[in-house]
Motif scaffolding. Structure first.
Motif, PDB file in Angstrom:
ATOM      1  N   TYR A 234       0.836  -1.204   0.000  1.00  0.00           N
ATOM      2  CA  TYR A 234       0.000   0.000   0.000  1.00  0.00           C
ATOM      3  C   TYR A 234       0.873   1.257   0.000  1.00  0.00           C
ATOM      4  CZ  TYR A 234      -3.292   3.586   1.414  1.00  0.00           C
ATOM      5  OH  TYR A 234      -4.027   4.736   1.473  1.00  0.00           O
ATOM      6  N   ALA A 235       1.917   1.283   0.798  1.00  0.00           N
ATOM      7  CA  ALA A 235       2.812   2.451   0.833  1.00  0.00           C
ATOM      8  C   ALA A 235       3.482   2.654  -0.523  1.00  0.00           C
ATOM      9  CB  ALA A 235       3.861   2.276   1.930  1.00  0.00           C
ATOM     10  N   ASN A 236       3.903   1.576  -1.152  1.00  0.00           N
ATOM     11  CA  ASN A 236       4.516   1.687  -2.482  1.00  0.00           C
ATOM     12  C   ASN A 236       3.503   2.202  -3.508  1.00  0.00           C
ATOM     13  OD1 ASN A 236       6.976   0.818  -1.532  1.00  0.00           O
ATOM     14  ND2 ASN A 236       6.676  -1.301  -2.161  1.00  0.00           N
TER      15      ASN A 236
ATOM     16  N   ASN B 141       3.142   5.860  -3.025  1.00  0.00           N
ATOM     17  CA  ASN B 141       4.299   6.550  -3.601  1.00  0.00           C
ATOM     18  C   ASN B 141       4.151   6.655  -5.127  1.00  0.00           C
ATOM     19  OD1 ASN B 141       6.870   7.833  -3.472  1.00  0.00           O
ATOM     20  ND2 ASN B 141       7.793   5.934  -4.181  1.00  0.00           N
ATOM     21  N   SER B 142       3.731   5.567  -5.763  1.00  0.00           N
ATOM     22  CA  SER B 142       3.518   5.591  -7.217  1.00  0.00           C
ATOM     23  C   SER B 142       2.434   6.594  -7.591  1.00  0.00           C
ATOM     24  CB  SER B 142       3.127   4.202  -7.724  1.00  0.00           C
ATOM     25  OG  SER B 142       4.177   3.294  -7.541  1.00  0.00           O
ATOM     26  N   TYR B 143       1.387   6.646  -6.800  1.00  0.00           N
ATOM     27  CA  TYR B 143       0.305   7.594  -7.046  1.00  0.00           C
ATOM     28  C   TYR B 143       0.830   9.032  -6.951  1.00  0.00           C
ATOM     29  CZ  TYR B 143      -4.077  10.148  -6.492  1.00  0.00           C
ATOM     30  OH  TYR B 143      -5.109  11.038  -6.641  1.00  0.00           O
ATOM     31  N   TYR B 144       1.573   9.289  -5.915  1.00  0.00           N
ATOM     32  CA  TYR B 144       2.132  10.636  -5.714  1.00  0.00           C
ATOM     33  C   TYR B 144       3.035  11.015  -6.884  1.00  0.00           C
ATOM     34  CZ  TYR B 144       4.340  14.581  -3.333  1.00  0.00           C
ATOM     35  OH  TYR B 144       4.802  15.833  -3.005  1.00  0.00           O
ATOM     36  N   GLN B 145       3.885  10.091  -7.304  1.00  0.00           N
ATOM     37  CA  GLN B 145       4.786  10.355  -8.432  1.00  0.00           C
ATOM     38  C   GLN B 145       3.994  10.612  -9.716  1.00  0.00           C
ATOM     39  OE1 GLN B 145       8.027  10.932  -8.066  1.00  0.00           O
ATOM     40  NE2 GLN B 145       7.711  10.525  -5.894  1.00  0.00           N
ATOM     41  N   SER B 146       2.938   9.836  -9.920  1.00  0.00           N
ATOM     42  CA  SER B 146       2.105  10.009 -11.107  1.00  0.00           C
ATOM     43  C   SER B 146       1.413  11.369 -11.104  1.00  0.00           C
ATOM     44  CB  SER B 146       1.065   8.887 -11.186  1.00  0.00           C
ATOM     45  OG  SER B 146       0.232   9.052 -12.303  1.00  0.00           O
ATOM     46  N   ILE B 147       0.932  11.770  -9.932  1.00  0.00           N
ATOM     47  CA  ILE B 147       0.300  13.089  -9.808  1.00  0.00           C
ATOM     48  C   ILE B 147       1.319  14.190 -10.128  1.00  0.00           C
ATOM     49  CG2 ILE B 147      -0.592  14.750  -8.109  1.00  0.00           C
ATOM     50  CD1 ILE B 147      -2.762  12.873  -8.915  1.00  0.00           C
ATOM     51  N   LEU B 148       2.541  14.061  -9.588  1.00  0.00           N
ATOM     52  CA  LEU B 148       3.578  15.085  -9.824  1.00  0.00           C
ATOM     53  C   LEU B 148       3.952  15.184 -11.305  1.00  0.00           C
ATOM     54  CD1 LEU B 148       6.080  14.670  -6.841  1.00  0.00           C
ATOM     55  CD2 LEU B 148       4.585  16.610  -7.317  1.00  0.00           C
TER      56      LEU B 148
ATOM     57  N   GLU C 224      -3.448   7.154 -19.386  1.00  0.00           N
ATOM     58  CA  GLU C 224      -3.644   5.711 -19.171  1.00  0.00           C
ATOM     59  C   GLU C 224      -2.747   5.170 -18.057  1.00  0.00           C
ATOM     60  OE1 GLU C 224      -5.793   2.486 -19.549  1.00  0.00           O
ATOM     61  OE2 GLU C 224      -6.153   4.260 -20.777  1.00  0.00           O
ATOM     62  N   GLU C 225      -1.491   5.630 -17.994  1.00  0.00           N
ATOM     63  CA  GLU C 225      -0.587   5.137 -16.945  1.00  0.00           C
ATOM     64  C   GLU C 225      -1.094   5.546 -15.565  1.00  0.00           C
ATOM     65  OE1 GLU C 225       1.158   9.078 -18.343  1.00  0.00           O
ATOM     66  OE2 GLU C 225       0.515   7.276 -19.377  1.00  0.00           O
ATOM     67  N   HIS C 226      -1.701   6.719 -15.466  1.00  0.00           N
ATOM     68  CA  HIS C 226      -2.255   7.144 -14.167  1.00  0.00           C
ATOM     69  C   HIS C 226      -3.467   6.284 -13.799  1.00  0.00           C
ATOM     70  CE1 HIS C 226      -2.958   9.695 -10.726  1.00  0.00           C
ATOM     71  NE2 HIS C 226      -4.234   9.759 -11.072  1.00  0.00           N
ATOM     72  N   LYS C 227      -4.254   5.920 -14.775  1.00  0.00           N
ATOM     73  CA  LYS C 227      -5.404   5.038 -14.505  1.00  0.00           C
ATOM     74  C   LYS C 227      -4.921   3.716 -13.916  1.00  0.00           C
ATOM     75  CE  LYS C 227      -8.445   7.005 -18.009  1.00  0.00           C
ATOM     76  NZ  LYS C 227      -9.150   6.790 -19.275  1.00  0.00           N
ATOM     77  N   ASN C 228      -3.809   3.204 -14.429  1.00  0.00           N
ATOM     78  CA  ASN C 228      -3.242   1.960 -13.889  1.00  0.00           C
ATOM     79  C   ASN C 228      -2.736   2.155 -12.458  1.00  0.00           C
ATOM     80  OD1 ASN C 228      -3.756   0.481 -16.213  1.00  0.00           O
ATOM     81  ND2 ASN C 228      -1.804   1.030 -17.141  1.00  0.00           N
ATOM     82  N   VAL C 229      -2.134   3.306 -12.206  1.00  0.00           N
ATOM     83  CA  VAL C 229      -1.655   3.615 -10.863  1.00  0.00           C
ATOM     84  C   VAL C 229      -2.836   3.679  -9.890  1.00  0.00           C
ATOM     85  CG1 VAL C 229      -0.597   5.434  -9.448  1.00  0.00           C
ATOM     86  CG2 VAL C 229       0.462   4.762 -11.602  1.00  0.00           C
TER      87      VAL C 229
ATOM     88  N   THR D 250      -5.871   1.351  -5.465  1.00  0.00           N
ATOM     89  CA  THR D 250      -7.170   0.856  -4.994  1.00  0.00           C
ATOM     90  C   THR D 250      -7.061  -0.608  -4.581  1.00  0.00           C
ATOM     91  OG1 THR D 250      -8.324   2.421  -6.419  1.00  0.00           O
ATOM     92  CG2 THR D 250      -9.589   0.542  -5.622  1.00  0.00           C
ATOM     93  N   ALA D 251      -6.399  -1.402  -5.411  1.00  0.00           N
ATOM     94  CA  ALA D 251      -6.225  -2.822  -5.085  1.00  0.00           C
ATOM     95  C   ALA D 251      -5.379  -3.002  -3.830  1.00  0.00           C
ATOM     96  CB  ALA D 251      -5.581  -3.555  -6.266  1.00  0.00           C
ATOM     97  N   ALA D 252      -4.319  -2.208  -3.698  1.00  0.00           N
ATOM     98  CA  ALA D 252      -3.447  -2.306  -2.517  1.00  0.00           C
ATOM     99  C   ALA D 252      -4.197  -1.901  -1.255  1.00  0.00           C
ATOM    100  CB  ALA D 252      -2.200  -1.443  -2.700  1.00  0.00           C
TER     101      ALA D 252
END
Length: 163
Positions: A102-104, A107-114, A133-138, A143-145
């Motif tokens: 979940y933490a990872n 982090n991926s979400y935050y990076q994608s937003i930036l 599309e890459e943000h949708k995957n993030v 959500t899954a995590a």
């Protein structure tokens, strides 16, 4: 053997047996008390971890609604999420992997937003990124995590939070 010696042996045996039984009972009560104290501590730490996790969910909403770099930079991964990971590492090994995942994902979400953020648009960061599309995957990954961690917290509560 004289009757006096037999009485002395019986009395001594009774005293020794009483002492041994007393020590066994004292040791057993001490063991039960320590076990209970450990269960109480685990329950307290489990509740603390769950509350920190719930508090960390606010970070997700704040990050998504950011409209400036200043807001985003102040929202780097929350300390509470790191505290959740530490508590899981120390007290709840069965929750360690879902907490790290979940933490990872956060982090991926935050990076994608930036990466996808443009302050000139003056609209929330999540709206800017959601078309990619890459943000949708993030978002799917976070959500899954989060769902996996939620499920793990519920599933392992019966092991860790019984006191």
């Amino acid at each position: 053997m004289s009757q006096e010696i037999q009485i002395a042996i019986i009395a001594a045996s009774s005293a020794i047996a009483g002492s041994v039984i007393s020590q066994i009972i004292t040791g057993l009560l001490s063991w039960i008390d320590k076990k209970h104290q450990k269960q109480v501590l685990l329950r307290q730490k489990y509740e603390e971890m769950a509350l920190l996790y719930a508090d960390s969910l606010e970070w997700f909403l704040n990050t998504a609604s950011s409209t400036s770099y200043g807001q985003l930079s102040s929202l780097a991964l929350p300390v509470k999420l790191k505290q959740v990971q530490i508590l899981c590492s120390i007290y709840f090994p069965k929750l360690h992997d879902p907490a790290v995942q979940y933490a990872n994902a956060c982090n991926s979400y935050y990076q994608s937003i930036l990466v996808n953020f443009n302050p000139a648009l003056n609209i929330p960061a999540s709206f800017q990124a959601e078309t990619r599309e890459e943000h949708k995957n993030v978002v799917k990954n976070i959500t899954a995590a989060r769902q996996s961690f939620d499920k793990a917290i519920i599933d392992f509560a019966k092991y860790y939070a019984k006191a």
